[in-house]
Scaffold this motif. Structure first.
Motif, PDB file in Angstrom:
ATOM      1  N   GLY A  68       0.807  -1.206   0.000  1.00 42.75           N
ATOM      2  CA  GLY A  68       0.000   0.000   0.000  1.00 42.75           C
ATOM      3  C   GLY A  68       0.845   1.262   0.000  1.00 42.75           C
ATOM      4  O   GLY A  68       0.525   2.239  -0.682  1.00 42.75           O
ATOM      5  N   LEU A  69       1.929   1.238   0.749  1.00 41.41           N
ATOM      6  CA  LEU A  69       2.833   2.392   0.773  1.00 41.41           C
ATOM      7  C   LEU A  69       3.475   2.618  -0.596  1.00 41.41           C
ATOM      8  O   LEU A  69       3.625   3.758  -1.032  1.00 41.41           O
ATOM      9  N   ARG A  70       3.841   1.516  -1.264  1.00 42.33           N
ATOM     10  CA  ARG A  70       4.406   1.655  -2.623  1.00 42.33           C
ATOM     11  C   ARG A  70       3.382   2.284  -3.560  1.00 42.33           C
ATOM     12  O   ARG A  70       3.715   3.149  -4.382  1.00 42.33           O
ATOM     13  N   ALA A  71       2.138   1.853  -3.438  1.00 44.39           N
ATOM     14  CA  ALA A  71       1.083   2.411  -4.291  1.00 44.39           C
ATOM     15  C   ALA A  71       0.880   3.899  -3.996  1.00 44.39           C
ATOM     16  O   ALA A  71       0.729   4.705  -4.915  1.00 44.39           O
ATOM     17  N   LEU A  72       0.894   4.259  -2.725  1.00 46.32           N
ATOM     18  CA  LEU A  72       0.734   5.672  -2.365  1.00 46.32           C
ATOM     19  C   LEU A  72       1.903   6.507  -2.891  1.00 46.32           C
ATOM     20  O   LEU A  72       1.723   7.646  -3.347  1.00 46.32           O
ATOM     21  N   GLU A  73       3.112   5.925  -2.827  1.00 50.27           N
ATOM     22  CA  GLU A  73       4.285   6.616  -3.382  1.00 50.27           C
ATOM     23  C   GLU A  73       4.158   6.795  -4.894  1.00 50.27           C
ATOM     24  O   GLU A  73       4.693   7.742  -5.462  1.00 50.27           O
ATOM     25  N   ASN A  74       3.426   5.870  -5.527  1.00 50.92           N
ATOM     26  CA  ASN A  74       3.168   5.965  -6.968  1.00 50.92           C
ATOM     27  C   ASN A  74       2.003   6.908  -7.284  1.00 50.92           C
ATOM     28  O   ASN A  74       1.563   6.975  -8.436  1.00 50.92           O
ATOM     29  N   LYS A  75       1.493   7.598  -6.245  1.00 53.07           N
ATOM     30  CA  LYS A  75       0.391   8.560  -6.400  1.00 53.07           C
ATOM     31  C   LYS A  75      -0.909   7.888  -6.829  1.00 53.07           C
ATOM     32  O   LYS A  75      -1.745   8.472  -7.535  1.00 53.07           O
ATOM     33  N   VAL A  76      -1.082   6.636  -6.404  1.00 53.30           N
ATOM     34  CA  VAL A  76      -2.298   5.900  -6.749  1.00 53.30           C
ATOM     35  C   VAL A  76      -3.427   6.333  -5.827  1.00 53.30           C
ATOM     36  O   VAL A  76      -3.256   6.438  -4.614  1.00 53.30           O
ATOM     37  N   THR A  77      -4.595   6.584  -6.406  1.00 53.14           N
ATOM     38  CA  THR A  77      -5.781   6.970  -5.642  1.00 53.14           C
ATOM     39  C   THR A  77      -6.952   6.094  -6.078  1.00 53.14           C
ATOM     40  O   THR A  77      -6.906   5.438  -7.126  1.00 53.14           O
ATOM     41  N   LEU A  78      -8.002   6.097  -5.289  1.00 48.98           N
ATOM     42  CA  LEU A  78      -9.211   5.353  -5.646  1.00 48.98           C
ATOM     43  C   LEU A  78      -9.772   5.831  -6.979  1.00 48.98           C
ATOM     44  O   LEU A  78     -10.172   5.021  -7.827  1.00 48.98           O
ATOM     45  N   ARG A  79      -9.763   7.119  -7.183  1.00 48.90           N
ATOM     46  CA  ARG A  79     -10.302   7.663  -8.438  1.00 48.90           C
ATOM     47  C   ARG A  79      -9.493   7.190  -9.647  1.00 48.90           C
ATOM     48  O   ARG A  79     -10.057   6.818 -10.681  1.00 48.90           O
ATOM     49  N   LYS A  80      -8.168   7.161  -9.506  1.00 50.41           N
ATOM     50  CA  LYS A  80      -7.315   6.698 -10.604  1.00 50.41           C
ATOM     51  C   LYS A  80      -7.514   5.198 -10.854  1.00 50.41           C
ATOM     52  O   LYS A  80      -7.480   4.740 -11.995  1.00 50.41           O
ATOM     53  N   ILE A  81      -7.716   4.433  -9.782  1.00 48.53           N
ATOM     54  CA  ILE A  81      -7.930   2.993  -9.931  1.00 48.53           C
ATOM     55  C   ILE A  81      -9.223   2.723 -10.693  1.00 48.53           C
ATOM     56  O   ILE A  81      -9.250   1.908 -11.625  1.00 48.53           O
ATOM     57  N   ILE A  82     -10.288   3.414 -10.322  1.00 49.23           N
ATOM     58  CA  ILE A  82     -11.566   3.195 -11.006  1.00 49.23           C
ATOM     59  C   ILE A  82     -11.483   3.619 -12.470  1.00 49.23           C
ATOM     60  O   ILE A  82     -12.009   2.939 -13.364  1.00 49.23           O
ATOM     61  N   LYS A  83     -10.791   4.705 -12.731  1.00 52.94           N
ATOM     62  CA  LYS A  83     -10.587   5.131 -14.124  1.00 52.94           C
ATOM     63  C   LYS A  83      -9.875   4.046 -14.914  1.00 52.94           C
ATOM     64  O   LYS A  83     -10.239   3.755 -16.065  1.00 52.94           O
ATOM     65  N   GLN A  84      -8.883   3.413 -14.296  1.00 50.02           N
ATOM     66  CA  GLN A  84      -8.146   2.330 -14.954  1.00 50.02           C
ATOM     67  C   GLN A  84      -9.044   1.106 -15.148  1.00 50.02           C
ATOM     68  O   GLN A  84      -9.008   0.456 -16.193  1.00 50.02           O
TER      69      GLN A  84
END
Length: 255
Positions: A68-84
């Motif tokens: 989860g920390l790696r994902a946060l460092e990658n600027k991953v958000t719920l909105r970006k995930i749903i868009k993907q």
């Protein structure tokens, strides 16, 4: 009956092992998410649980916290995930595992509306108690999305039928007291606990937390419909061991 419940009940009635792998969305970069979903689909996953990175993951052990920390460092958000996810085509139902705060920040109605454009058919929200589900339930009522309940070892026996009756999709039976993680020791009473939940539930019951070997899968299949595997899968993916992930799932679902 909602689609996720229907699909998994069909597997249960055919005596197939239901296997739900968990991955942390964006841990290897959000651009890898589609490939990871396709890998798990090809391996035979019954559904795929997608973790949403969050700053205070109270149910997650060290492996998933690190992802989860790696994902946060990658600027991953719920909105970006749903868009993907709107771009991902897969026959395998997807289940989002998130804490309530990211959904609340997104906007409850907008969140459910946007999920309708994806293959997400289930939600797991560990910090949303049964008594507070009415905050989200009205938006899910006319959707295809199941709100999946968690039943802990510490859940009073008289409360379990109420939880499983209100839940949908499948029943997430937490097999240890504590957080997720590899190398957990299971109490002898857990099998009886799982069997009781399956006895009072008309939905598949899946054991999770610490499931990390074929032996664990074989053990829990005697008591319930299948398993959820998180830390083991997340660890292998972080090490680039995709072939091991596929082999593990293929062996587990083989009757």
């Amino acid at each position: 009956m909602k689609p996720l419940t229907k699909q998994l009940k069909e597997k249960q009635e055919a005596n197939e092992t239901i296997f739900v792998p968990y991955i942390m969305a964006g841990a290897q970069g959000l651009e890898q998410l589609a490939d990871e979903i396709h890998l798990l689909t090809e391996a035979g996953a019954s559904a795929i649980e997608l973790g949403i990175p969050f700053s205070d993951p109270v149910a997650d052990g060290p492996v998933i916290q690190a992802a989860g920390l790696r994902a946060l460092e990658n600027k991953v958000t719920l909105r970006k995930i749903i868009k993907q996810l709107k771009q991902v085509k897969t026959p395998t139902p997807l289940v989002i595992m998130t804490y309530f705060n990211p959904i609340f920040s997104y906007g409850l109605e907008a969140f459910v509306q946007d999920l309708a454009e994806t293959n997400v058919l289930g939600l797991i929200i560990p910090d949303l108690p049964y008594e507070h589900q009415e905050r989200l339930a009205p938006f899910l009522k006319d959707s295809d999305i199941s709100l999946i309940p968690l039943v802990a070892l510490t859940t009073p026996k008289e409360r379990i039928p109420e939880l499983v009756e209100a839940g949908d999709g499948f029943i997430y039976a937490v097999a240890v007291n504590g957080v997720t993680g590899i190398g957990r020791n299971y109490e002898e009473t857990v099998d009886e606990h799982l069997a009781y939940i399956q006895q009072v539930s008309n939905k598949p019951v899946l054991a999770g937390f610490g499931v990390s070997s074929r032996e664990h899968v074989d053990r829990f299949r005697k008591s319930c419909a299948g398993v959820i595997v998180g830390s083991k899968i997340v660890q292998l993916l972080s090490e680039g061991k995709h072939s091991e992930v596929k082999a593990f799932i293929e062996a587990a679902v083989r009757n």
